[in-house]
Every structure is written in structure tokens, then in C-alpha cells.
Motif scaffolding. Sequence first.
Motif, PDB file in Angstrom:
ATOM      1  N   LEU A 119       1.024  -1.221   0.009  1.00 36.27           N
ATOM      2  CA  LEU A 119       0.004   0.007  -0.045  1.00 36.27           C
ATOM      3  C   LEU A 119       0.891   1.272   0.062  1.00 36.27           C
ATOM      4  N   LYS A 120       2.159   1.238   0.713  1.00 40.20           N
ATOM      5  CA  LYS A 120       2.721   2.514   0.662  1.00 40.20           C
ATOM      6  C   LYS A 120       3.522   2.683  -0.604  1.00 40.20           C
ATOM      7  N   GLY A 121       3.702   1.516  -1.471  1.00 39.15           N
ATOM      8  CA  GLY A 121       4.268   1.838  -2.749  1.00 39.15           C
ATOM      9  C   GLY A 121       3.234   2.046  -3.717  1.00 39.15           C
ATOM     10  N   LEU A 122       1.809   1.901  -3.560  1.00 39.94           N
ATOM     11  CA  LEU A 122       0.909   2.095  -4.477  1.00 39.94           C
ATOM     12  C   LEU A 122       0.826   3.676  -4.899  1.00 39.94           C
ATOM     13  N   GLU A 123       0.849   3.705  -6.358  1.00 40.44           N
ATOM     14  CA  GLU A 123       0.405   4.927  -6.670  1.00 40.44           C
ATOM     15  C   GLU A 123      -1.022   5.183  -6.819  1.00 40.44           C
ATOM     16  N   GLY A 124      -1.655   6.425  -6.162  1.00 40.75           N
ATOM     17  CA  GLY A 124      -3.120   6.352  -6.209  1.00 40.75           C
ATOM     18  C   GLY A 124      -3.694   7.233  -7.311  1.00 40.75           C
ATOM     19  N   GLY A 125      -4.580   6.673  -8.056  1.00 38.43           N
ATOM     20  CA  GLY A 125      -5.213   7.404  -9.163  1.00 38.43           C
ATOM     21  C   GLY A 125      -6.480   8.020  -8.688  1.00 38.43           C
ATOM     22  N   GLU A 126      -7.395   8.375  -9.321  1.00 37.38           N
ATOM     23  CA  GLU A 126      -8.677   8.986  -8.880  1.00 37.38           C
ATOM     24  C   GLU A 126      -9.383   8.360  -7.920  1.00 37.38           C
ATOM     25  N   GLY A 127      -9.668   8.764  -6.734  1.00 35.58           N
ATOM     26  CA  GLY A 127     -10.341   8.105  -5.931  1.00 35.58           C
ATOM     27  C   GLY A 127      -9.363   7.060  -4.858  1.00 35.58           C
ATOM     28  N   GLN A 128      -8.216   6.677  -5.734  1.00 39.10           N
ATOM     29  CA  GLN A 128      -7.604   5.505  -4.944  1.00 39.10           C
ATOM     30  C   GLN A 128      -6.543   6.260  -3.807  1.00 39.10           C
ATOM     31  N   GLU A 129      -6.315   7.323  -3.960  1.00 36.84           N
ATOM     32  CA  GLU A 129      -4.996   7.841  -2.841  1.00 36.84           C
ATOM     33  C   GLU A 129      -6.171   7.843  -1.497  1.00 36.84           C
ATOM     34  N   GLU A 130      -7.331   8.405  -1.377  1.00 39.51           N
ATOM     35  CA  GLU A 130      -8.030   8.395  -0.279  1.00 39.51           C
ATOM     36  C   GLU A 130      -8.144   7.050   0.381  1.00 39.51           C
ATOM     37  N   LEU A 131      -8.422   6.005  -0.558  1.00 42.53           N
ATOM     38  CA  LEU A 131      -8.694   4.470  -0.135  1.00 42.53           C
ATOM     39  C   LEU A 131      -7.181   4.092   0.543  1.00 42.53           C
ATOM     40  N   ARG A 132      -6.355   4.307  -0.340  1.00 39.59           N
ATOM     41  CA  ARG A 132      -4.841   3.590   0.016  1.00 39.59           C
ATOM     42  C   ARG A 132      -4.535   4.228   1.312  1.00 39.59           C
ATOM     43  N   LEU A 133      -4.723   5.561   1.921  1.00 40.10           N
ATOM     44  CA  LEU A 133      -4.567   6.134   3.185  1.00 40.10           C
ATOM     45  C   LEU A 133      -5.393   5.500   4.115  1.00 40.10           C
ATOM     46  N   ALA A 134      -6.759   5.327   3.904  1.00 37.00           N
ATOM     47  CA  ALA A 134      -7.906   4.671   4.657  1.00 37.00           C
ATOM     48  C   ALA A 134      -7.194   3.213   5.041  1.00 37.00           C
ATOM     49  N   TYR A 135      -6.697   2.485   4.031  1.00 38.54           N
ATOM     50  CA  TYR A 135      -6.314   1.184   4.349  1.00 38.54           C
ATOM     51  C   TYR A 135      -5.050   1.154   5.125  1.00 38.54           C
ATOM     52  N   LEU A 136      -4.082   2.097   5.056  1.00 38.11           N
ATOM     53  CA  LEU A 136      -2.795   2.248   5.848  1.00 38.11           C
ATOM     54  C   LEU A 136      -3.154   2.500   7.266  1.00 38.11           C
ATOM     55  N   ASP A 137      -4.261   3.511   7.241  1.00 38.20           N
ATOM     56  CA  ASP A 137      -4.756   3.832   8.755  1.00 38.20           C
ATOM     57  C   ASP A 137      -5.441   2.674   9.462  1.00 38.20           C
ATOM     58  N   HIS A 138      -6.171   1.863   8.636  1.00 39.49           N
ATOM     59  CA  HIS A 138      -6.929   0.636   9.153  1.00 39.49           C
ATOM     60  C   HIS A 138      -5.634  -0.314   9.736  1.00 39.49           C
ATOM     61  N   LEU A 139      -4.850  -0.302   8.996  1.00 36.65           N
ATOM     62  CA  LEU A 139      -3.620  -1.529   9.315  1.00 36.65           C
ATOM     63  C   LEU A 139      -2.787  -0.863  10.522  1.00 36.65           C
ATOM     64  N   ALA A 140      -2.828   0.397  10.604  1.00 40.29           N
ATOM     65  CA  ALA A 140      -1.909   0.872  11.846  1.00 40.29           C
ATOM     66  C   ALA A 140      -2.719   0.760  12.910  1.00 40.29           C
ATOM     67  N   THR A 141      -4.143   0.855  12.896  1.00 43.18           N
ATOM     68  CA  THR A 141      -4.915   0.631  13.945  1.00 43.18           C
ATOM     69  C   THR A 141      -5.104  -0.708  14.472  1.00 43.18           C
ATOM     70  N   HIS A 142      -5.322  -1.579  13.435  1.00 45.08           N
ATOM     71  CA  HIS A 142      -5.700  -2.915  13.753  1.00 45.08           C
ATOM     72  C   HIS A 142      -4.643  -3.781  13.091  1.00 45.08           C
ATOM     73  N   PRO A 143      -3.917  -4.484  14.216  1.00 42.07           N
ATOM     74  CA  PRO A 143      -2.581  -5.511  13.802  1.00 42.07           C
ATOM     75  C   PRO A 143      -3.259  -6.587  13.190  1.00 42.07           C
ATOM     76  N   ASP A 144      -4.562  -6.952  13.474  1.00 41.61           N
ATOM     77  CA  ASP A 144      -5.106  -8.111  12.854  1.00 41.61           C
ATOM     78  C   ASP A 144      -5.779  -7.508  11.597  1.00 41.61           C
ATOM     79  N   GLY A 145      -5.518  -6.441  10.990  1.00 42.63           N
ATOM     80  CA  GLY A 145      -6.569  -6.128   9.975  1.00 42.63           C
ATOM     81  C   GLY A 145      -6.439  -6.599   8.494  1.00 42.63           C
ATOM     82  N   VAL A 146      -5.666  -7.638   8.495  1.00 41.43           N
ATOM     83  CA  VAL A 146      -5.460  -8.639   7.298  1.00 41.43           C
ATOM     84  C   VAL A 146      -6.323  -9.930   7.315  1.00 41.43           C
ATOM     85  N   TRP A 147      -6.785 -10.137   8.464  1.00 41.73           N
ATOM     86  CA  TRP A 147      -7.550 -11.228   9.079  1.00 41.73           C
ATOM     87  C   TRP A 147      -9.232 -11.193   9.166  1.00 41.73           C
TER      88      TRP A 147
END
Length: 176
Positions: free
Chosen positions: A11-39
Motif C-alpha cells: 500500500l505504501k508503494g501504490l500510486e493512487g489514481g482518481e479516488g484511490q489515494e483516499e482509499l490507500r490512506l484509509a487502508y494504511l490507517d486501518h492497518l496501523a490501528t488494527h494489527p489483525d486487519g488482514v484477517w
Amino acid sequence: MSLHDDAVLVLKGLEGGEGQEELRLAYLDHLATHPDGVWKACTAGHLTASALVIDPERGRVLLTLHRKLRMWLQMGGHCEPQDGSLAAAALREAGEESGVAGLTLLPGGPVLLDRHRIPPPCHWHLDVQYAAVAPPGAVEAISDESLDLRWFPYAEVAEVADGSVVRLLEATRARL
């Protein structure tokens, strides 16, 4: 490296296009908040991995009629403990649900991100979407997760699938 760590790097390496940057940051925030966020056990929502199976030579995609959601979708689902990466999870899901042997992911990492509501107990899927190229002569086989499995010409996808699948197809075709 853990699957969580792989997801953060992807996710850190992903280049966000239209609407994707907001999602990319939300996913990263989710993972930072939830260590179990992939399960799947993370009831606040969790990452999933999917892949649009595409046959560029014949101008078609393979979609599954999802048993629970009753929608035509790309192959995908929950990450499993044996998945070493999001890419591996997407490729495993695509192979399991399509029955197609010899799938290869398009280079360049994920094609799109798509966050969507799922009926409880899951609540939210934070889907990391890849594209998988079917080998020549690919033969599909329906899995028990599907009601149907069918190849659709590019032009027919919008008639059967929702906007998220259409956007994934458009982004995949642009990458090809």
C-alpha cells in the motif's frame, strides 16, 4: 515478513489514481490501528485480495456468480495464514475459484482498491484488486463458492456486473 507487513509495503508503494489515494490512506490507517486487519476475525473490517481473471487474446474476463452475494464478481476473498503476500492471496483465490491452472498476475502490483460493505459479521472488505492473465486454452471449473462461472466479452461486463467490476476491468485494460 508477515502478511500485515507485506500489505503495508504494498500500500505504501501504490500510486493512487482518481479516488484511490483516499482509499490507500484509509487502508494504511486501518492497518496501523488494527494489527489483525488482514484477517477475517477483525470485525472492524479487513483486507481481502481479489483478481480479475482476464484472457486478453480473446478479449474476455472470467466472472463468478458469488453464492452468498448473488452478484457477478471477480475471484477473491479472505487472506489465509499460508498466504505470504497479498499477491499470493489474490493468486490463490483466483485459482481456487476459477479452477484455471497457470494463472499469472499482471506485473506492477494491485490494479485498484475497492472498499465495500459486506453483510455481518464481516461488515467491511478493504479489497486489494489484482489482475490475473489466463494461459492459452485455459479451462475453468466451478467451485462450491459459486453459483455459476462464465467468460464474458469486455463489452458485456457492464451488463452483468456492478460498477466496481467495470472499473477493475477498465483499469486492467489500461495496464495491458
